[in-house]
Scaffold this motif. Structure first.
Motif, mmCIF file in Angstrom:
data_model
loop_
_atom_site.group_PDB
_atom_site.id
_atom_site.type_symbol
_atom_site.label_atom_id
_atom_site.label_comp_id
_atom_site.label_asym_id
_atom_site.label_seq_id
_atom_site.Cartn_x
_atom_site.Cartn_y
_atom_site.Cartn_z
ATOM 1 N N ALA A 185 -97.478 -51.107 -5.136
ATOM 2 C CA ALA A 185 -97.090 -49.724 -4.788
ATOM 3 C C ALA A 185 -96.273 -49.457 -5.880
ATOM 4 O O ALA A 185 -95.946 -48.300 -6.485
ATOM 5 N N LEU A 190 -90.822 -39.564 3.084
ATOM 6 C CA LEU A 190 -91.039 -39.284 1.894
ATOM 7 C C LEU A 190 -90.370 -37.971 1.533
ATOM 8 O O LEU A 190 -89.809 -37.958 0.524
ATOM 9 N N PRO A 230 -99.215 -46.768 5.040
ATOM 10 C CA PRO A 230 -99.519 -45.931 4.020
ATOM 11 C C PRO A 230 -98.539 -45.065 3.783
ATOM 12 O O PRO A 230 -98.135 -44.541 2.539
ATOM 13 N N GLU A 231 -97.518 -44.600 4.558
ATOM 14 C CA GLU A 231 -96.514 -43.909 4.606
ATOM 15 C C GLU A 231 -95.434 -44.547 3.917
ATOM 16 O O GLU A 231 -94.888 -44.050 3.078
ATOM 17 N N ALA A 261 -93.083 -43.530 -4.865
ATOM 18 C CA ALA A 261 -92.208 -42.618 -5.390
ATOM 19 C C ALA A 261 -90.792 -42.928 -5.735
ATOM 20 O O ALA A 261 -90.273 -42.648 -6.964
ATOM 21 N N ARG A 291 -104.782 -45.491 -7.426
ATOM 22 C CA ARG A 291 -104.321 -44.940 -6.002
ATOM 23 C C ARG A 291 -105.251 -44.777 -4.984
ATOM 24 O O ARG A 291 -104.925 -45.161 -3.781
ATOM 25 N N ASP A 328 -96.275 -44.967 0.209
ATOM 26 C CA ASP A 328 -95.984 -43.765 -0.520
ATOM 27 C C ASP A 328 -94.594 -43.685 -0.979
ATOM 28 O O ASP A 328 -94.420 -42.967 -2.206
ATOM 29 N N CYS A 329 -93.734 -43.848 -0.041
ATOM 30 C CA CYS A 329 -92.263 -43.796 -0.582
ATOM 31 C C CYS A 329 -92.063 -44.897 -1.574
ATOM 32 O O CYS A 329 -91.221 -44.537 -2.503
ATOM 33 N N GLU A 358 -104.997 -46.651 -1.420
ATOM 34 C CA GLU A 358 -104.851 -46.075 -0.349
ATOM 35 C C GLU A 358 -105.657 -46.393 0.603
ATOM 36 O O GLU A 358 -105.518 -46.294 1.937
ATOM 37 N N ASN A 368 -95.055 -36.804 6.144
ATOM 38 C CA ASN A 368 -94.397 -38.051 5.990
ATOM 39 C C ASN A 368 -93.036 -37.706 5.795
ATOM 40 O O ASN A 368 -92.304 -37.230 4.610
ATOM 41 N N LYS A 392 -103.653 -35.979 4.229
ATOM 42 C CA LYS A 392 -102.664 -36.970 4.650
ATOM 43 C C LYS A 392 -101.850 -36.116 5.619
ATOM 44 O O LYS A 392 -101.542 -34.888 5.592
#
Length: 390
Positions: free
Chosen positions: A240, A8, A61-62, A69, A290, A65-66, A294, A5, A2
């Motif tokens: 997500a 993130l 995608p970025e 999380a 995941r 992921d945030c 993704e 980011n 990856k």
């Protein structure tokens, strides 16, 4: 591998505080202002805002992921704030005049929404008059604008058109009616609109926003995210969030079970075969989810980079992949929670909140797998879409 980011990385610094605020967020039934301030402080609200107004225009995608999380720290915060972010992507497809209204004097402005067409519209010169009690507006306490749905009357003999209008905070009241079992912290309340005038430049047809015909389409020729339908971005956060909850559940279950001793027998649960098998299967299931998501998110990004509009089959998969992912995440959470013991049901135990919030991720119209399975099945069999399936 990856790519880096930075958003993130910045988010990781504030997640412990957001997690510590989770109990307060549930008690107050809305995202704490401190959480909003911290998230805006790292610029997450600018994720899908046009660069012309200071936005980041990061890839899906970025962003996802945030969101995952953030959901591991507080799912309600993730639910509300991710929507405040994705609504910027939707507003970037409205007219330039609307974008100036929203961001011209306040680049930090965000919008909540209530997009189900519950509002009653009347055509008037220059726009519409809208009335209605519009529910399910997550994060509305923290937004300066709202995107609202309605069916607009058309010419005689034509069906009403499903449309969106954008209204400022001064044009509606908020009814505090969010008393729920799951996703309590999202502050998903009802907007009350009474004789609100919405001018034409703040109105778009949903169909146009799904087919590249909206007023703002093509405004940003160098963008990699705005040559896309609005809906995949609007709905991206739901899966997500479900993923982030499930990933957090794996950690909490392992921590709780590792030293758990059965009250009546003294048996060490963490070394027992059933506990090991449950953790292993849920770990595989969450990992598979995941990877599946993704791949889907990366497809979104690649289509945007090529300025390629998705065809109906691609959209059907994007629409339904996330619902299947949510289904798998809920199964993984349930497998662990049902064997976590009676103490997991105490209000102070994080596991019961994860369990409740997990199920709420599957309750949204866009994550209803009964609906999504029909949508994809019809596409795979070459049948026309069923208009009753949103």
């Amino acid at each position: 591998m990856k790519k880096p980011n930075p958003l993130l990385d910045a988010l990781q610094e504030i997640l412990p505080t957001i997690a510590a605020n989770a109990a307060q967020a549930e008690k107050e039934r809305m995202v704490p202002p401190e959480n909003i301030a911290m998230l805006k402080g790292i610029g997450m609200h600018r994720a899908f805002q046009p660069q012309a107004y200071g936005g980041l225009e990061i890839s899906l995608p970025e962003f996802a992921d945030c969101v995952a999380a953030l959901a591991g720290a507080c799912a309600g915060t993730a639910w509300a704030f991710s929507l405040l972010c994705t609504h910027s992507h939707q507003m970037a497809m409205f007219s330039k005049q609307l974008q100036e209204d929203v961001w011209g004097h306040n680049r930090d402005a965000t919008a909540s929404s209530s997009i189900a067409p519950f509002g009653k519209a009347q055509n008037v010169e220059g726009g519409i008059i809208l009335n209605g009690e519009l529910g399910w507006s997550s994060g509305c306490d923290h937004a300066e604008w709202a995107i609202v749905g309605f069916r607009r009357p058309m010419a005689e003999g034509e069906p009403p058109a499903y449309c969106f209008g954008v209204v400022p905070r001064s044009d509606y009241e908020i009814r505090d009616d969010w008393f729920v079992a799951g996703m309590k912290a999202s502050g998903t309340k009802t907007l009350i609109l009474k004789d609100v005038f919405i001018p034409e430049h703040r109105i778009e047809a949903a169909k146009d926003m799904m087919e590249g015909r909206s007023a703002g389409y093509g405004l940003y020729p160098d963008s990699k995210i705005f040559y896309a339908p609005y809906r995949p971005y609007f709905a991206s956060g739901f899966a997500a969030i479900s993923l982030g909850i499930a990933e957090r559940m794996l950690v909490v279950y392992a921590e709780k079970t590792r030293n758990r001793v059965r009250a009546y027998t003294g048996a060490h649960v963490g070394a027992a075969t059933p506990a090991l098998m449950r953790l292993a299967e849920s770990t595989h299931q969450v990992g598979a989810t995941r990877a599946f998501l993704e791949k889907t998110w990366q497809e979104h990004a690649e289509y945007g980079e090529r300025h390629q509009y998705p065809d109906s089959r691609t959209l059907a998969f994007w629409r339904t992949n996330q619902a299947y992912a949510v289904k798998m995440c809920i199964q993984a959470v349930d497998r662990l929670f049902e064997a976590a013991g009676g103490t997991s049901w105490f209000d102070h135990n994080e596991m019961q909140r994860l369990f409740r919030d997990s199920h709420m991720t599957g309750a949204h119209a866009y994550t209803d797998y009964d609906v999504c399975a029909q949508i994809l099945g019809r596409e795979l069999m070459g049948l026309d879409p069923d208009p009753s399936m949103v």
